[in-house]
Write a protein that holds these residues in place. Sequence first.
Motif, short mmCIF file in Angstrom:
data_model
loop_
_atom_site.label_atom_id
_atom_site.label_comp_id
_atom_site.label_asym_id
_atom_site.label_seq_id
_atom_site.Cartn_x
_atom_site.Cartn_y
_atom_site.Cartn_z
N UNK A 129 37.39 -11.82 30.32
CA UNK A 129 36.82 -12.72 29.30
C UNK A 129 36.96 -12.08 27.93
N UNK A 130 37.33 -12.86 26.94
CA UNK A 130 37.51 -12.36 25.58
C UNK A 130 36.17 -11.90 25.01
N UNK A 131 36.22 -10.77 24.30
CA UNK A 131 34.99 -10.19 23.74
C UNK A 131 34.70 -10.82 22.37
N UNK A 132 34.20 -12.06 22.40
CA UNK A 132 33.95 -12.78 21.14
C UNK A 132 32.91 -12.06 20.29
N UNK B 26 42.78 -14.01 15.33
CA UNK B 26 42.85 -14.98 14.22
C UNK B 26 42.22 -16.31 14.62
N UNK B 27 42.49 -16.76 15.85
CA UNK B 27 41.94 -18.04 16.31
C UNK B 27 40.43 -17.98 16.44
N UNK B 28 39.87 -16.86 16.95
CA UNK B 28 38.41 -16.72 17.09
C UNK B 28 37.74 -16.73 15.73
N UNK B 29 38.34 -16.01 14.74
CA UNK B 29 37.72 -15.95 13.42
C UNK B 29 37.78 -17.30 12.72
N UNK B 30 38.89 -18.05 12.91
CA UNK B 30 38.99 -19.38 12.30
C UNK B 30 37.94 -20.31 12.91
N UNK B 31 37.79 -20.30 14.24
CA UNK B 31 36.79 -21.16 14.88
C UNK B 31 35.38 -20.79 14.42
N UNK B 32 35.13 -19.48 14.22
CA UNK B 32 33.80 -19.06 13.76
C UNK B 32 33.51 -19.57 12.36
N UNK B 33 34.51 -19.56 11.46
CA UNK B 33 34.31 -20.08 10.11
C UNK B 33 34.07 -21.57 10.14
N UNK B 34 34.80 -22.32 11.02
CA UNK B 34 34.62 -23.76 11.11
C UNK B 34 33.23 -24.14 11.58
N UNK B 35 32.66 -23.32 12.49
CA UNK B 35 31.35 -23.64 13.07
C UNK B 35 30.21 -22.90 12.36
N UNK B 36 30.53 -22.14 11.30
CA UNK B 36 29.50 -21.46 10.53
C UNK B 36 28.84 -20.31 11.26
N UNK B 37 29.60 -19.66 12.14
CA UNK B 37 29.05 -18.52 12.87
C UNK B 37 29.40 -17.23 12.15
N UNK B 38 28.41 -16.37 11.94
CA UNK B 38 28.63 -15.09 11.28
C UNK B 38 27.75 -14.04 11.92
N UNK B 39 28.19 -12.82 11.77
CA UNK B 39 27.42 -11.70 12.32
C UNK B 39 26.33 -11.32 11.34
N UNK C 9 31.17 -21.42 24.41
CA UNK C 9 31.05 -22.88 24.33
C UNK C 9 31.08 -23.37 22.88
N UNK C 10 30.47 -22.58 21.96
CA UNK C 10 30.47 -22.97 20.56
C UNK C 10 31.84 -22.84 19.92
N UNK C 11 32.57 -21.79 20.31
CA UNK C 11 33.88 -21.55 19.70
C UNK C 11 34.96 -22.40 20.35
N UNK C 12 34.96 -22.51 21.69
CA UNK C 12 36.01 -23.23 22.42
C UNK C 12 35.37 -24.16 23.44
N UNK C 13 34.83 -25.27 23.00
CA UNK C 13 34.16 -26.19 23.94
C UNK C 13 35.12 -26.81 24.95
N UNK C 14 36.42 -26.88 24.64
CA UNK C 14 37.36 -27.49 25.57
C UNK C 14 37.54 -26.65 26.84
N UNK D 10 19.48 -13.83 18.47
CA UNK D 10 19.27 -13.04 19.70
C UNK D 10 19.39 -13.89 20.96
N UNK D 11 19.11 -15.19 20.86
CA UNK D 11 19.12 -16.03 22.05
C UNK D 11 20.51 -16.56 22.40
N UNK D 12 21.54 -16.21 21.62
CA UNK D 12 22.90 -16.68 21.87
C UNK D 12 23.58 -15.71 22.85
N UNK D 13 23.93 -16.21 24.01
CA UNK D 13 24.61 -15.38 25.02
C UNK D 13 26.12 -15.49 24.85
#
Length: 517
Positions: A1-4, A32-45, A58-63, A49-52
């Motif tokens: 599994x990719x280490x998102x 590059x694809x993970x970082x682009x999906x994170x910017x689109x969904x507003x996810x940042x480090x 599921x948030x980055x690649x729902x398909x 804490x409750x996000x597994x």
Amino acid sequence: MTKYRDILRLSSMGLSQRSIASSCQCSRNTISEVLDRANENGLAWPLPEDVTDADLQYLLFPEKAQASSRKIPDCEYIHRELAKSGVTLSLLWSEYCEMCRLSREIPLKYTQYCNYYRKYASTTKATMHIQRKPGEQMEVDWAGQTATVVDAEIGELLPVYIFVAALSCSQFAYVEDFLSQNQESWITAHIHAFAHFGGVTKILVPDNLKTGVEKSSWYSPVINKTYQEMAEHYGTTVIPARVRKPKDKPGVEGTVGIISTWILAALRQQTFFTLTELNEAIADKLTVFNKRPFQKKPGSRLSAFLDEEKHALLPLPSSAYECAIWKVATVQFNYHIAVDKMHYSVPYEYIKHKVDVRVTRGVIEVFYNHHRICSHPKLYGRPGQYHTLADHMPDKHKQYVQWNAERFIKWAEQVGPSTATVIRAILTGHRVEQQGYKACMGVLKLADLYSLVRVEAACAKALSYTPSPGFKHISTILKSGQDMVILEQAAAAETDSDTRPPSLHGFTRGASYYGRN
């Protein structure tokens, strides 16, 4: 599994995509694809804490979370079918594809089909470490590899079978070689192993070989009668391993492999002419093997045995078990059973009954319905010998066995001296003494038809004209009454001796001789 999660963390630290790809062991396109999906969904480090990891995927690649439209194989069925002879994954996949075609479902490709099964198999093959208690189990087995000894007389190589015993807790081992894997060797090996350990474990764990288990069953195995008797003598119990389940006795299985290397392979360049020589060499190697330090924990097999397990063993009985072999025999019409080509008597009431026979080095014991009915000392030497007890015979057979010269002579002496002389003459008149038994019996039985006095008189009459009379002589004299003449003469002689005075001369003719009154 990719280490998102790690990708987002390292990106927030300002590392380049090349460095992040090297650290997370994935391609730069994935980074590059993970970082682009994170910017689109507003996810940042940092992430909440409750996000597994599953939520992040599921948030980055729902398909990727959508269920596959292809039919998932039944991995449990695959695992069960692969245990059958000749069944392969390729065959099962072809059958799976045919089932999907009939049900109008889309099958998986062969590689994905195999991946599904491998994931399932990796979970079912999981192992568990079981902490064994000191003095609880002794695992026993025959090693698959054999040694050899040279027959000094003909120079032929004889195979030698290796017995291995190991204590489950300390892994302390015992090794001995035998020329056979028969019942006697199996029991003797256990006796020597107990003596080597200086005690007995509560449980014996053997394989399902016939010398240990007559009928294998997970719920109610039938233990070999001799093996069970030996276990009862030492106060232990036999719990065999499951069929084709070597992990039920991992201690001895592992020891067998190590023994094959550190003992048998180490002695491969040496030549042995007797089992004693080979056993002495094995004993030396075994001592070194038990003293070898463990690789992943302190101490050795010997130190673990002395510190943890020796005090927990059950004490040895006062005397060692005498190896006994159990057999089943049928009592023949001659009220004997055959054991190792020797014949032993059984009470005649058990003719045509099946009996249990316990064979030891010196004694043969016979049991019927678990009750001992007789015992004999074991016969050795030429085959075909008989050991018969008179108490086991019918009454008529006892009388026949009691026929002998001494008995006939004593019987004749009770009749009279002439009868005893005739009996001796009959017995000595044959080349084989037994040939005269029937004639002697016939002479003595004449007293039942006539009388003891007449038989004695007939014997005296017969001896007067032949030194070796037979049954026909005596019988003819009695039938013709010639013995009565002798008896009458003897009676007349007694009467004359009572009425006339004794003569002074040796021979005197009376008045009747001269015809005078």
